[in-house]
Design a protein around this motif. Sequence first.
Motif, PDB file in Angstrom:
ATOM      1  N   PRO A 113       0.800  -1.230   0.000  1.00  0.00           N
ATOM      2  CA  PRO A 113       0.000   0.000   0.000  1.00  0.00           C
ATOM      3  C   PRO A 113       0.832   1.279   0.000  1.00  0.00           C
ATOM      4  CG  PRO A 113      -0.965  -1.613   1.471  1.00  0.00           C
ATOM      5  CD  PRO A 113       0.334  -2.196   1.008  1.00  0.00           C
ATOM      6  N   VAL A 114       1.963   1.278   0.724  1.00  0.00           N
ATOM      7  CA  VAL A 114       2.762   2.511   0.825  1.00  0.00           C
ATOM      8  C   VAL A 114       3.453   2.864  -0.484  1.00  0.00           C
ATOM      9  CG1 VAL A 114       3.155   2.390   3.311  1.00  0.00           C
ATOM     10  CG2 VAL A 114       4.691   1.174   1.749  1.00  0.00           C
ATOM     11  N   LEU A 115       3.474   1.940  -1.449  1.00  0.00           N
ATOM     12  CA  LEU A 115       4.118   2.209  -2.733  1.00  0.00           C
ATOM     13  C   LEU A 115       3.111   2.387  -3.862  1.00  0.00           C
ATOM     14  CD1 LEU A 115       7.152  -0.279  -2.623  1.00  0.00           C
ATOM     15  CD2 LEU A 115       7.103   2.156  -2.033  1.00  0.00           C
ATOM     16  N   ARG A 116       1.856   2.500  -3.520  1.00  0.00           N
ATOM     17  CA  ARG A 116       0.832   2.709  -4.536  1.00  0.00           C
ATOM     18  C   ARG A 116       0.565   4.196  -4.740  1.00  0.00           C
ATOM     19  NH1 ARG A 116      -3.325  -1.748  -1.942  1.00  0.00           N
ATOM     20  NH2 ARG A 116      -1.905  -3.555  -2.136  1.00  0.00           N
ATOM     21  N   GLY A 117       0.054   4.509  -5.912  1.00  0.00           N
ATOM     22  CA  GLY A 117      -0.268   5.893  -6.241  1.00  0.00           C
ATOM     23  C   GLY A 117       0.519   6.363  -7.443  1.00  0.00           C
ATOM     24  N   ARG A 118       0.413   7.638  -7.753  1.00  0.00           N
ATOM     25  CA  ARG A 118       1.144   8.203  -8.885  1.00  0.00           C
ATOM     26  C   ARG A 118       2.644   8.051  -8.648  1.00  0.00           C
ATOM     27  NH1 ARG A 118      -0.604  14.170  -9.690  1.00  0.00           N
ATOM     28  NH2 ARG A 118       1.024  13.961 -11.284  1.00  0.00           N
ATOM     29  N   PRO A 119       3.395   7.547  -9.634  1.00  0.00           N
ATOM     30  CA  PRO A 119       4.834   7.317  -9.428  1.00  0.00           C
ATOM     31  C   PRO A 119       5.584   8.562  -8.950  1.00  0.00           C
ATOM     32  CG  PRO A 119       4.103   6.253 -11.444  1.00  0.00           C
ATOM     33  CD  PRO A 119       2.937   7.071 -10.953  1.00  0.00           C
ATOM     34  N   GLU A 120       5.171   9.743  -9.435  1.00  0.00           N
ATOM     35  CA  GLU A 120       5.860  10.965  -9.024  1.00  0.00           C
ATOM     36  C   GLU A 120       5.712  11.199  -7.520  1.00  0.00           C
ATOM     37  OE1 GLU A 120       3.514  10.722 -11.284  1.00  0.00           O
ATOM     38  OE2 GLU A 120       4.140  11.624 -13.194  1.00  0.00           O
ATOM     39  N   LYS A 121       4.516  10.947  -7.006  1.00  0.00           N
ATOM     40  CA  LYS A 121       4.268  11.129  -5.581  1.00  0.00           C
ATOM     41  C   LYS A 121       4.973  10.048  -4.765  1.00  0.00           C
ATOM     42  CE  LYS A 121       1.565  14.720  -5.992  1.00  0.00           C
ATOM     43  NZ  LYS A 121       2.016  16.053  -5.477  1.00  0.00           N
ATOM     44  N   VAL A 122       4.948   8.828  -5.297  1.00  0.00           N
ATOM     45  CA  VAL A 122       5.647   7.727  -4.611  1.00  0.00           C
ATOM     46  C   VAL A 122       7.133   8.038  -4.510  1.00  0.00           C
ATOM     47  CG1 VAL A 122       6.287   5.289  -4.730  1.00  0.00           C
ATOM     48  CG2 VAL A 122       3.944   6.000  -5.263  1.00  0.00           C
ATOM     49  N   LEU A 123       7.726   8.531  -5.606  1.00  0.00           N
ATOM     50  CA  LEU A 123       9.145   8.871  -5.605  1.00  0.00           C
ATOM     51  C   LEU A 123       9.440   9.932  -4.549  1.00  0.00           C
ATOM     52  CD1 LEU A 123      11.983   8.664  -6.821  1.00  0.00           C
ATOM     53  CD2 LEU A 123      11.299  10.378  -8.520  1.00  0.00           C
ATOM     54  N   ASP A 124       8.589  10.951  -4.444  1.00  0.00           N
ATOM     55  CA  ASP A 124       8.794  11.992  -3.436  1.00  0.00           C
ATOM     56  C   ASP A 124       8.778  11.398  -2.028  1.00  0.00           C
ATOM     57  OD1 ASP A 124       8.979  13.920  -5.381  1.00  0.00           O
ATOM     58  OD2 ASP A 124       6.905  14.618  -5.171  1.00  0.00           O
ATOM     59  N   ARG A 125       7.836  10.487  -1.771  1.00  0.00           N
ATOM     60  CA  ARG A 125       7.752   9.875  -0.440  1.00  0.00           C
ATOM     61  C   ARG A 125       8.984   9.012  -0.156  1.00  0.00           C
ATOM     62  NH1 ARG A 125       2.327   8.656  -1.950  1.00  0.00           N
ATOM     63  NH2 ARG A 125       2.797   6.405  -2.017  1.00  0.00           N
ATOM     64  N   VAL A 126       9.411   8.266  -1.164  1.00  0.00           N
ATOM     65  CA  VAL A 126      10.576   7.395  -0.994  1.00  0.00           C
ATOM     66  C   VAL A 126      11.821   8.218  -0.692  1.00  0.00           C
ATOM     67  CG1 VAL A 126      12.163   5.864  -2.235  1.00  0.00           C
ATOM     68  CG2 VAL A 126       9.693   5.466  -2.348  1.00  0.00           C
ATOM     69  N   LEU A 127      12.028   9.290  -1.456  1.00  0.00           N
ATOM     70  CA  LEU A 127      13.229  10.105  -1.249  1.00  0.00           C
ATOM     71  C   LEU A 127      13.200  10.791   0.107  1.00  0.00           C
ATOM     72  CD1 LEU A 127      13.868  11.692  -4.766  1.00  0.00           C
ATOM     73  CD2 LEU A 127      14.904   9.682  -3.707  1.00  0.00           C
ATOM     74  N   ALA A 128      12.046  11.249   0.537  1.00  0.00           N
ATOM     75  CA  ALA A 128      11.946  11.879   1.861  1.00  0.00           C
ATOM     76  C   ALA A 128      12.275  10.878   2.957  1.00  0.00           C
ATOM     77  CB  ALA A 128      10.545  12.453   2.061  1.00  0.00           C
ATOM     78  N   ALA A 129      11.778   9.658   2.809  1.00  0.00           N
ATOM     79  CA  ALA A 129      12.048   8.625   3.814  1.00  0.00           C
ATOM     80  C   ALA A 129      13.528   8.258   3.833  1.00  0.00           C
ATOM     81  CB  ALA A 129      11.195   7.395   3.533  1.00  0.00           C
ATOM     82  N   LEU A 130      14.142   8.145   2.661  1.00  0.00           N
ATOM     83  CA  LEU A 130      15.554   7.793   2.601  1.00  0.00           C
ATOM     84  C   LEU A 130      16.440   8.907   3.151  1.00  0.00           C
ATOM     85  CD1 LEU A 130      15.782   6.000  -0.868  1.00  0.00           C
ATOM     86  CD2 LEU A 130      15.985   4.950   1.397  1.00  0.00           C
ATOM     87  N   ARG A 131      16.074  10.156   2.884  1.00  0.00           N
ATOM     88  CA  ARG A 131      16.859  11.270   3.446  1.00  0.00           C
ATOM     89  C   ARG A 131      16.795  11.263   4.971  1.00  0.00           C
ATOM     90  NH1 ARG A 131      14.809  14.357  -1.229  1.00  0.00           N
ATOM     91  NH2 ARG A 131      16.586  14.966  -2.541  1.00  0.00           N
ATOM     92  N   ALA A 132      15.613  11.020   5.516  1.00  0.00           N
ATOM     93  CA  ALA A 132      15.472  10.959   6.973  1.00  0.00           C
ATOM     94  C   ALA A 132      16.274   9.791   7.542  1.00  0.00           C
ATOM     95  CB  ALA A 132      13.995  10.834   7.353  1.00  0.00           C
ATOM     96  N   TYR A 133      16.238   8.678   6.845  1.00  0.00           N
ATOM     97  CA  TYR A 133      16.985   7.493   7.273  1.00  0.00           C
ATOM     98  C   TYR A 133      18.486   7.774   7.250  1.00  0.00           C
ATOM     99  CZ  TYR A 133      18.533   2.546   6.979  1.00  0.00           C
ATOM    100  OH  TYR A 133      19.135   1.332   7.177  1.00  0.00           O
TER     101      TYR A 133
END
Length: 322
Positions: A113-133
């Motif tokens: 579920p956390v990887l569903r949605g428009r790819p552009e939005k998914v990419l933004d969420r992924v990059l934000a999570a990786l930066r925080a990590y």
Amino acid sequence: MIEYELAENDLGEVRFAISPLNELVLSLRTLRDPGRFPLQLPWLRATEAARAELPLDLLRALTNEALWSPDFLTPRPYTPLGRIDAEFAALTGTPAAVVRADLVAVHPAELPPVLRGRPEKVLDRVLAALRAYWEACFAPYWPRMRSVLEADVVHRGRVMAQAGLAAMFADLDPHVRLDGAVVSVRLRANLAYRTSTAGRGLTLAPSLFSRRATAPISAAEPPQIMYPARGLATLWETETSPSADALAGLIGRGRAGLMGLLETPASSTDLARRLGVTPTAVNQHLRALRAAGLLASARHGRSVLYHRSDLGDSLVRGSGRV
């Protein structure tokens, strides 16, 4: 099996690179299955509180049960010493179709579920999570990790210069070999392709989070092999075993301790941390040992890495320390 045909069977076709982004993404394997990475348990314990504040459901979804990760998150590094800010910046331009295809390749049955949605939005969420990590769990430890990776590259370079390309590949990982002009990587997964390195070369990237050699899932990706770095067992060490009395009596206990550590290359900063002394004190000993011909040094990026010379190896072996 993955096969790379070397366009030119010589040293110029192969290069080494260190990627903080690759290490960050590959480390997500430890979150999914920490039992497979016992040598990283000290780091996992040290970062446990910090991870509790992160979007762990999203981070864990970036790997699957086979511990694959999306290819777009582990791109081939194009500089020997990558910078995390530059690597994150390069990811922001990843085409939506690539994001979608690579995520589906990792989760072919159904996207979490956390990887569903428009790819552009998914990419933004992924990059934000990786930066925080990165900020919470990697930035404080990256200099230590990088020193081990740099030491591995120096070692591979010595093997390649002294014994040739085939010997270097044979030493890289049991699942990698050079046969004629073809480098093969044997994977656990039922994955196979063959592609040429012509015009692209082959990048070798040491990793602290790979138990065996891996390659991109897609043949369309630039040729790259990520392999387990040497010296991982020393990464979280804070003390050393006692020096052999004979060697200590000859050159002193402190210098004997350094000689024992320098079976694999290391920087003065890393040695000081592991011995619990100041870099200044370590540098004094290193200069004396190098002047005596017991050590050699090599520059890698901004670091100077020290390692035992042939004479130093003979001295340590003769003392019974190894």
